[in-house]
Design a protein around this motif. Structure first.
Motif, PDB file in Angstrom:
ATOM      1  N   GLU A 180       5.987 -30.770 -25.513  1.00  9.98           N
ATOM      2  CA  GLU A 180       4.909 -30.610 -26.108  1.00  9.98           C
ATOM      3  C   GLU A 180       4.064 -29.347 -25.621  1.00  9.98           C
ATOM      4  O   GLU A 180       3.057 -29.284 -25.991  1.00  9.98           O
ATOM      5  CB  GLU A 180       3.707 -32.164 -25.222  1.00  9.98           C
ATOM      6  CG  GLU A 180       2.385 -32.403 -25.412  1.00  9.98           C
ATOM      7  CD  GLU A 180       1.856 -33.627 -24.712  1.00  9.98           C
ATOM      8  OE1 GLU A 180       1.240 -32.905 -23.846  1.00  9.98           O
ATOM      9  OE2 GLU A 180       2.809 -34.301 -24.439  1.00  9.98           O
ATOM     10  N   ILE A 195       4.127 -26.984 -28.227  1.00  9.64           N
ATOM     11  CA  ILE A 195       2.311 -27.318 -29.863  1.00  9.64           C
ATOM     12  C   ILE A 195       1.134 -26.968 -29.246  1.00  9.64           C
ATOM     13  O   ILE A 195       0.672 -26.637 -29.795  1.00  9.64           O
ATOM     14  CB  ILE A 195       2.732 -29.482 -29.663  1.00  9.64           C
ATOM     15  CG1 ILE A 195       4.124 -29.283 -30.617  1.00  9.64           C
ATOM     16  CG2 ILE A 195       1.654 -29.823 -30.618  1.00  9.64           C
ATOM     17  CD1 ILE A 195       4.147 -30.848 -30.681  1.00  9.64           C
ATOM     18  N   CYS A 204       0.385 -23.501 -29.205  1.00  6.47           N
ATOM     19  CA  CYS A 204       0.253 -22.752 -30.388  1.00  6.47           C
ATOM     20  C   CYS A 204      -1.716 -23.384 -30.643  1.00  6.47           C
ATOM     21  O   CYS A 204      -2.407 -22.594 -30.863  1.00  6.47           O
ATOM     22  CB  CYS A 204       0.836 -23.497 -31.353  1.00  6.47           C
ATOM     23  SG  CYS A 204       2.643 -22.387 -31.404  1.00  6.47           S
ATOM     24  N   TYR A 205      -1.488 -24.557 -30.137  1.00  3.16           N
ATOM     25  CA  TYR A 205      -2.926 -25.387 -30.493  1.00  3.16           C
ATOM     26  C   TYR A 205      -4.134 -25.106 -29.685  1.00  3.16           C
ATOM     27  O   TYR A 205      -5.435 -24.872 -30.244  1.00  3.16           O
ATOM     28  CB  TYR A 205      -3.009 -27.148 -30.502  1.00  3.16           C
ATOM     29  CG  TYR A 205      -2.606 -27.547 -32.292  1.00  3.16           C
ATOM     30  CD1 TYR A 205      -2.873 -26.846 -33.338  1.00  3.16           C
ATOM     31  CD2 TYR A 205      -0.931 -27.893 -31.933  1.00  3.16           C
ATOM     32  CE1 TYR A 205      -2.547 -27.669 -34.713  1.00  3.16           C
ATOM     33  CE2 TYR A 205      -0.180 -28.115 -33.262  1.00  3.16           C
ATOM     34  CZ  TYR A 205      -1.010 -28.423 -35.015  1.00  3.16           C
ATOM     35  OH  TYR A 205      -0.188 -29.063 -35.740  1.00  3.16           O
ATOM     36  N   THR A 251       3.352 -18.823 -32.906  1.00  5.29           N
ATOM     37  CA  THR A 251       3.677 -20.430 -33.749  1.00  5.29           C
ATOM     38  C   THR A 251       5.190 -19.719 -33.618  1.00  5.29           C
ATOM     39  O   THR A 251       6.256 -20.516 -33.804  1.00  5.29           O
ATOM     40  CB  THR A 251       2.989 -20.729 -34.784  1.00  5.29           C
ATOM     41  OG1 THR A 251       1.346 -20.451 -34.833  1.00  5.29           O
ATOM     42  CG2 THR A 251       3.844 -21.032 -36.170  1.00  5.29           C
TER      43      THR A 251
END
Length: 74
Positions: free
Chosen positions: A44, A47, A50-51, A25
């Motif tokens: 993207e 993102i 991380c996710y 993160t």
């Protein structure tokens, strides 16, 4: 003006706080700030990094179980 000892103490507190965050993160945040592009869809990949990470799952599990997360950077 802030006294030197107080400033140093606060800097240490902030450094510890930041160092305790999830490595991926932090990396994504730094990269995102560096990019500062007006088109968020181009970020993207950050993102998703991380996710979809183990650290994200660890963070969620730690939060739900009210414990400190153990970050691995994976």
């Amino acid at each position: 003006m802030v006294e030197d000892a107080r400033l140093e103490r606060r800097a240490d507190e902030l450094a510890r706080l930041i160092a305790g965050h999830a490595p991926l993160t932090l990396r994504a945040t730094k990269q995102g700030l560096h990019r500062m592009k007006p088109k968020p869809d181009e970020d993207e990949d950050l993102i998703l990094m991380c996710y979809q990470s183990r650290d994200f799952r660890e963070g969620m599990d730690a939060f739900l179980n009210k414990r400190q997360p153990q970050w691995t950077g994976e």
